[in-house]
Design a protein around this motif. Structure first.
Motif, PDB file in Angstrom:
ATOM      1  N   ASP A 174      38.297  36.701  43.974  1.00 16.38           N
ATOM      2  CA  ASP A 174      38.675  35.473  44.584  1.00 16.38           C
ATOM      3  C   ASP A 174      39.990  35.544  45.416  1.00 16.38           C
ATOM      4  O   ASP A 174      40.648  34.841  45.492  1.00 16.38           O
ATOM      5  CB  ASP A 174      38.991  34.313  43.355  1.00 16.38           C
ATOM      6  CG  ASP A 174      37.625  33.931  42.817  1.00 16.38           C
ATOM      7  OD1 ASP A 174      36.570  34.162  43.487  1.00 16.38           O
ATOM      8  OD2 ASP A 174      37.699  33.464  41.649  1.00 16.38           O
ATOM      9  N   ARG A 175      40.509  37.076  45.392  1.00 12.59           N
ATOM     10  CA  ARG A 175      41.794  37.351  46.302  1.00 12.59           C
ATOM     11  C   ARG A 175      42.928  36.721  45.795  1.00 12.59           C
ATOM     12  O   ARG A 175      43.806  36.109  46.324  1.00 12.59           O
ATOM     13  CB  ARG A 175      41.695  37.121  47.849  1.00 12.59           C
ATOM     14  CG  ARG A 175      40.276  37.748  48.433  1.00 12.59           C
ATOM     15  CD  ARG A 175      39.901  37.227  49.554  1.00 12.59           C
ATOM     16  NE  ARG A 175      40.927  37.576  50.553  1.00 12.59           N
ATOM     17  CZ  ARG A 175      40.734  38.849  51.141  1.00 12.59           C
ATOM     18  NH1 ARG A 175      39.926  39.604  50.731  1.00 12.59           N
ATOM     19  NH2 ARG A 175      41.743  39.201  52.385  1.00 12.59           N
ATOM     20  N   LEU A 176      43.010  36.733  44.269  1.00 10.74           N
ATOM     21  CA  LEU A 176      44.163  36.051  43.742  1.00 10.74           C
ATOM     22  C   LEU A 176      45.360  36.738  43.767  1.00 10.74           C
ATOM     23  O   LEU A 176      46.379  36.314  43.311  1.00 10.74           O
ATOM     24  CB  LEU A 176      43.638  35.891  42.101  1.00 10.74           C
ATOM     25  CG  LEU A 176      42.634  34.802  41.612  1.00 10.74           C
ATOM     26  CD1 LEU A 176      42.364  34.582  40.434  1.00 10.74           C
ATOM     27  CD2 LEU A 176      42.656  33.498  42.664  1.00 10.74           C
ATOM     28  N   PHE A 177      45.526  38.033  44.370  1.00 12.65           N
ATOM     29  CA  PHE A 177      46.625  38.569  44.373  1.00 12.65           C
ATOM     30  C   PHE A 177      47.652  38.143  45.484  1.00 12.65           C
ATOM     31  O   PHE A 177      48.376  38.830  46.010  1.00 12.65           O
ATOM     32  CB  PHE A 177      46.554  40.082  44.277  1.00 12.65           C
ATOM     33  CG  PHE A 177      45.116  40.797  45.069  1.00 12.65           C
ATOM     34  CD1 PHE A 177      45.163  40.796  46.571  1.00 12.65           C
ATOM     35  CD2 PHE A 177      44.198  40.909  44.404  1.00 12.65           C
ATOM     36  CE1 PHE A 177      43.847  41.201  47.101  1.00 12.65           C
ATOM     37  CE2 PHE A 177      42.931  41.322  44.840  1.00 12.65           C
ATOM     38  CZ  PHE A 177      42.930  41.369  46.190  1.00 12.65           C
ATOM     39  N   GLY A 229      47.394  35.849  41.019  1.00 17.07           N
ATOM     40  CA  GLY A 229      46.805  37.092  40.699  1.00 17.07           C
ATOM     41  C   GLY A 229      48.113  38.009  40.081  1.00 17.07           C
ATOM     42  O   GLY A 229      49.078  37.885  40.528  1.00 17.07           O
ATOM     43  N   CYS A 230      47.554  39.000  39.248  1.00 20.40           N
ATOM     44  CA  CYS A 230      48.469  40.201  39.034  1.00 20.40           C
ATOM     45  C   CYS A 230      49.427  39.950  37.854  1.00 20.40           C
ATOM     46  O   CYS A 230      50.159  40.704  37.451  1.00 20.40           O
ATOM     47  CB  CYS A 230      49.199  40.758  40.210  1.00 20.40           C
ATOM     48  SG  CYS A 230      48.220  41.330  41.493  1.00 20.40           S
ATOM     49  N   GLY A 231      49.301  38.948  37.145  1.00 20.95           N
ATOM     50  CA  GLY A 231      50.106  38.349  35.873  1.00 20.95           C
ATOM     51  C   GLY A 231      49.243  38.389  34.707  1.00 20.95           C
ATOM     52  O   GLY A 231      48.275  39.008  34.773  1.00 20.95           O
ATOM     53  N   SER A 232      49.829  37.911  33.627  1.00 15.98           N
ATOM     54  CA  SER A 232      49.099  37.874  32.547  1.00 15.98           C
ATOM     55  C   SER A 232      47.650  36.903  32.455  1.00 15.98           C
ATOM     56  O   SER A 232      46.795  37.183  31.794  1.00 15.98           O
ATOM     57  CB  SER A 232      50.115  37.580  31.132  1.00 15.98           C
ATOM     58  OG  SER A 232      50.462  36.241  31.330  1.00 15.98           O
ATOM     59  N   ARG A 233      47.769  35.842  33.162  1.00  9.44           N
ATOM     60  CA  ARG A 233      46.609  35.157  33.453  1.00  9.44           C
ATOM     61  C   ARG A 233      45.486  35.660  33.951  1.00  9.44           C
ATOM     62  O   ARG A 233      44.423  35.556  33.549  1.00  9.44           O
ATOM     63  CB  ARG A 233      47.035  33.831  34.104  1.00  9.44           C
ATOM     64  CG  ARG A 233      47.861  32.835  33.271  1.00  9.44           C
ATOM     65  CD  ARG A 233      47.931  31.747  33.898  1.00  9.44           C
ATOM     66  NE  ARG A 233      48.855  30.684  33.083  1.00  9.44           N
ATOM     67  CZ  ARG A 233      48.742  29.350  33.201  1.00  9.44           C
ATOM     68  NH1 ARG A 233      47.982  28.873  33.886  1.00  9.44           N
ATOM     69  NH2 ARG A 233      49.694  28.699  32.596  1.00  9.44           N
ATOM     70  N   ASN A 234      45.810  36.325  35.042  1.00  5.33           N
ATOM     71  CA  ASN A 234      44.831  36.917  35.961  1.00  5.33           C
ATOM     72  C   ASN A 234      45.229  38.452  36.262  1.00  5.33           C
ATOM     73  O   ASN A 234      45.788  38.751  37.509  1.00  5.33           O
ATOM     74  CB  ASN A 234      44.463  36.166  37.269  1.00  5.33           C
ATOM     75  CG  ASN A 234      44.223  34.855  37.241  1.00  5.33           C
ATOM     76  OD1 ASN A 234      43.177  34.510  36.495  1.00  5.33           O
ATOM     77  ND2 ASN A 234      44.939  33.708  37.691  1.00  5.33           N
ATOM     78  N   PRO A 235      44.889  39.476  35.371  1.00  4.91           N
ATOM     79  CA  PRO A 235      45.463  40.781  35.481  1.00  4.91           C
ATOM     80  C   PRO A 235      44.989  41.499  36.755  1.00  4.91           C
ATOM     81  O   PRO A 235      43.688  40.936  37.468  1.00  4.91           O
ATOM     82  CB  PRO A 235      44.955  41.435  34.110  1.00  4.91           C
ATOM     83  CG  PRO A 235      44.652  40.356  33.322  1.00  4.91           C
ATOM     84  CD  PRO A 235      44.264  39.175  34.138  1.00  4.91           C
ATOM     85  N   ALA A 236      45.704  42.328  37.380  1.00  6.76           N
ATOM     86  CA  ALA A 236      45.506  43.111  38.459  1.00  6.76           C
ATOM     87  C   ALA A 236      44.154  43.546  38.463  1.00  6.76           C
ATOM     88  O   ALA A 236      43.293  43.734  39.636  1.00  6.76           O
ATOM     89  CB  ALA A 236      46.322  44.205  38.897  1.00  6.76           C
ATOM     90  N   GLY A 237      43.422  44.183  37.416  1.00  8.22           N
ATOM     91  CA  GLY A 237      42.120  45.011  37.560  1.00  8.22           C
ATOM     92  C   GLY A 237      41.075  43.836  37.138  1.00  8.22           C
ATOM     93  O   GLY A 237      39.811  44.342  37.039  1.00  8.22           O
TER      94      GLY A 237
END
Length: 328
Positions: free
Chosen positions: A211-214, A196-204
């Motif tokens: 899914d707690r991807l961060f 998470g938190c990149g362009s694939r799965n942005p933070a918001g």
């Protein structure tokens, strides 16, 4: 042609110590289980208001002090990290400002746990080519902010801190970095990563949150197998390039990820236990910071003497891996 040589080291760690016994209170785990599987007894955790740059700056100042170098003399700053203060600007630029390195080009490098060795390779090339005389190479992480503290398979592994080295041109003798070797295998990029938190799965993004991807995700068994092979390959490449064998090595400083990985790699290389530096039990896996923290500890404890052959060996997410062989 000048040879790049480390002339000063420094490290910085949070004050807070989180032991295995502390983790027993919140996780289905215990000290014996963690110690047996990882070799880790405790790790350091950053306090509120402390960031990756906090420790990078402190480690850099200590390295500069040991080297007797003014920050204004630096030509280059390379900072290996996967937990920068911000996506941009580079945390290296914050360090540049804080220490007063007004002449230095500064940038971050993302190679996970191999970040310091990758950065050292870049500094070595700049100095050999005459494009820099003095460089600062840093590995710094605050991994406690990106681990899932409910996942006992990952949160027990990681800690926070930073290590740094001043690398300078040496024309007086043959001491210095003999060679560096860096590798990668992107086929396994999703075996150890932060989705998470990149362009694939942005933070918001709702999915990122739900899914707690961060948080860090890892397939521990796969990482173990590839880590031993990769570190063996990188270390062997350094020895072969310089016509040396394990018997020539004075001190082996591997990435401090897991005691079983360190032991397996050392056995493959034929290195006796007394030649292997380990501080994993005190700090856990600090990713890009692990090798420079260990290097600084070994240096300040007089485990390294002038003329000693020192082998650094790293492996990290990506997968990335690499080595550096130097005559101290």
């Amino acid at each position: 042609m000048p040879r790049a040589r480390i002339i000063g080291t420094g490290s910085a760690l949070p004050e807070r110590i989180l032991t295995n016994h502390d983790l027993e209170r919140t996780l289905d785990t215990n000290d014996e289980w963690i110690t047996t599987r990882t070799g880790i007894k405790q790790r350091r955790i950053a306090a509120e208001g402390q960031f990756t740059s906090t420790f990078a700056v402190e480690a850099s100042r200590r390295a500069l002090a040991m080297a007797g170098v003014d920050a204004a003399e630096l030509d280059l700053i390379v900072l290996g990290t996967v937990t920068p203060d911000f996506p941009f600007p580079a945390t290296a630029c914050i360090v540049q400002h804080e220490i007063g390195a007004v002449r230095a080009a500064a940038f971050d490098l993302s190679a996970a746990c191999s970040g310091f060795v990758y950065g050292l390779s870049i500094a070595d090339k700049y100095i050999r080519m005459g494009m820099a005389r003095k460089a600062l190479v840093i590995g710094a992480e605050v991994l406690s902010r990106v681990v899932d503290w409910t996942d006992r398979n990952t949160c027990i592994l990681f800690g926070d801190g930073a290590g740094a080295a001043i690398v300078a041109a040496n024309t007086d003798d043959d001491n210095g970095i003999l060679s560096t070797h860096i590798f990668s295998n992107g086929s396994f990029w999703n075996t150890l990563y932060q989705p998470g938190c990149g362009s694939r799965n942005p933070a918001g993004n709702d999915r990122t949150i739900e899914d707690r991807l961060f948080f860090i995700k890892m397939d521990g068994n796969d990482v173990f197998k590839h880590a031993v092979r990769g570190m063996d390959e990188a270390a062997s490449a350094a020895l072969a390039a310089n016509g040396m064998s394990a018997a020539d090595i004075s001190l082996f400083i591997p990435h401090q990820a897991n005691r079983r990985i360190i032991d397996a790699t050392s056995k493959r290389l034929g290195l006796s236990e007394d030649k292997v530096f380990v501080n994993l039990h005190n700090y856990g896996n600090t990713s890009a910071a692990s090798i420079p923290i260990a290097l600084d500890e070994a240096n300040r404890a007089n485990r390294i003497k002038k003329g000693d052959l020192v082998l650094l060996d790293a492996f990290g997410g990506g997968f990335t891996y690499g080595s550096a062989l130097m005559r101290w």
